[in-house]
Design an enzyme around this catalytic site. Structure first.
Site, PDB file in Angstrom:
ATOM      1  N   HIS A  66      35.901  75.866  47.859  1.00  0.00           N
ATOM      2  CA  HIS A  66      35.026  75.253  46.858  1.00  0.00           C
ATOM      3  C   HIS A  66      33.567  75.210  47.300  1.00  0.00           C
ATOM      4  CE1 HIS A  66      35.112  72.152  43.362  1.00  0.00           C
ATOM      5  NE2 HIS A  66      33.955  72.762  43.404  1.00  0.00           N
ATOM      6  N   LYS A 103      40.672  75.403  43.349  1.00  0.00           N
ATOM      7  CA  LYS A 103      39.799  75.431  44.520  1.00  0.00           C
ATOM      8  C   LYS A 103      40.282  74.420  45.542  1.00  0.00           C
ATOM      9  CE  LYS A 103      36.115  76.033  41.151  1.00  0.00           C
ATOM     10  NZ  LYS A 103      36.809  75.316  40.070  1.00  0.00           N
ATOM     11  N   ASP A 134      40.026  76.953  34.801  1.00  0.00           N
ATOM     12  CA  ASP A 134      39.376  76.791  36.100  1.00  0.00           C
ATOM     13  C   ASP A 134      39.530  75.344  36.557  1.00  0.00           C
ATOM     14  OD1 ASP A 134      37.279  78.104  38.080  1.00  0.00           O
ATOM     15  OD2 ASP A 134      36.555  76.084  37.643  1.00  0.00           O
ATOM     16  N   TYR A 142      38.484  67.847  41.358  1.00  0.00           N
ATOM     17  CA  TYR A 142      38.368  67.328  39.995  1.00  0.00           C
ATOM     18  C   TYR A 142      39.359  66.190  39.747  1.00  0.00           C
ATOM     19  CZ  TYR A 142      35.836  71.730  39.099  1.00  0.00           C
ATOM     20  OH  TYR A 142      34.962  72.790  39.155  1.00  0.00           O
TER      21      TYR A 142
END
Length: 282
Positions: free
Chosen positions: A111, A80, A47, A52
């Site tokens: 997201h 995302k 994921d 990130y």
């Protein structure tokens, strides 16, 4: 170790019901070694997310995984879109594909609805991504009841999942959302399932006693509870022994109604949320 169970999606596909998250502790850091260790331990579901800021390192891990005999097609890869408004979703998914070194995503998510002025238009762009095969399934993340209702008014493709923060402390307030998701076959993906182990509350006294009686860890107890709520679990660890502990949850027997009731009755008076406070807004 046997493979972790799969969850059926409303588009006919199936997702491994345990995912290795590349955010949280890995946020903004190289995830390569952690991802390789997770894959070696037995995780099949990764994921990721643009926010990130480490998709390139996940891609590096995937290249090494394939170079040593692994197959990308045996994995489930989620990413995302960037958060906020004015997102060119098609351009962004292509950026993620390039960073992750893959020609398709198994799942692509919005997201968060925060900052998006036209949710219906955003979802239409996601539907086009699926139609072009850039992502085989599409869904949302951190969508509250009102956000989900908005896109469902005009959706031609129902979101396959809604990935949200979920644990016993959030169960009561999340129930109306879960009822809507169940109605439309939208799978619950749960991040933050172990928050009660890090946030003081009434479960502090309950979980150790129950876990001891079941001969499992408190972490396994919380993950098993989430699994019995139908959740696809997203979690992260850098410790091999912890990865084995998490993966072993797939083989645990179902919790009894009595154990589930004890967890939920203890947690009900205590509400704590770590991320996205808009989820509590009416």
């Amino acid at each position: 170790m046997p493979a972790y169970p799969y969850a059926a999606l409303n588009d006919g596909r199936s997702v491994p019901a345990l995912g290795f998250g590349t955010g949280t502790a890995l946020y903004g850091q190289s995830a390569k070694d952690s991802v390789l260790a997770a894959l070696k331990a037995g995780f099949e579901h990764l994921d990721a997310a643009a926010v990130y800021n480490n998709e390139e390192s996940v891609g590096e891990a995937l290249v090494e995984f394939e170079a040593t005999g692994g197959s990308r097609d045996d994995l489930w890869i989620t990413s995302k879109a960037p958060m906020g408004g004015n997102v060119d979703y098609k351009a962004e998914v292509k950026k993620s594909l390039a960073k992750l070194k893959t020609s398709y995503l198994d799942l692509y998510l919005i997201h968060s609805p925060e900052g998006i002025t036209d949710l219906k238009a955003a979802w239409k762009a996601m539907e086009e991504i699926k139609a072009e095969g850039l992502a085989r399934s599409i869904g949302v993340s951190n969508f509250a009841l009102r956000h989900l209702n908005t896109i469902l008014e005009s959706a031609t493709v129902i979101p396959a999942v809604n990935q949200i923060e979920f644990n016993p402390y959030l169960y009561k307030t999340t129930q109306p959302l879960l009822e809507l998701q169940q109605k439309h076959g939208i799978v619950l993906e749960a991040y933050g399932p172990l928050t009660p182990l890090r946030s003081a509350g009434p479960l502090d006294k309950v979980l150790p006693v129950l876990a001891h009686s079941l001969k499992i860890t408190t972490g396994q107890l919380l993950l098993n509870w989430a699994r019995r709520k139908g959740a696809v679990i997203i979690t992260t660890t850098n410790k091999p022994e912890r990865a084995a502990e998490v993966l072993a949850v797939g083989a645990l027997p179902a919790l009894t109604p009595e154990v589930i009731a004890q967890i939920e009755s203890a947690a009900e008076p205590h509400h704590t949320r770590t991320f996205f406070p808009h989820m509590d807004e009416k």
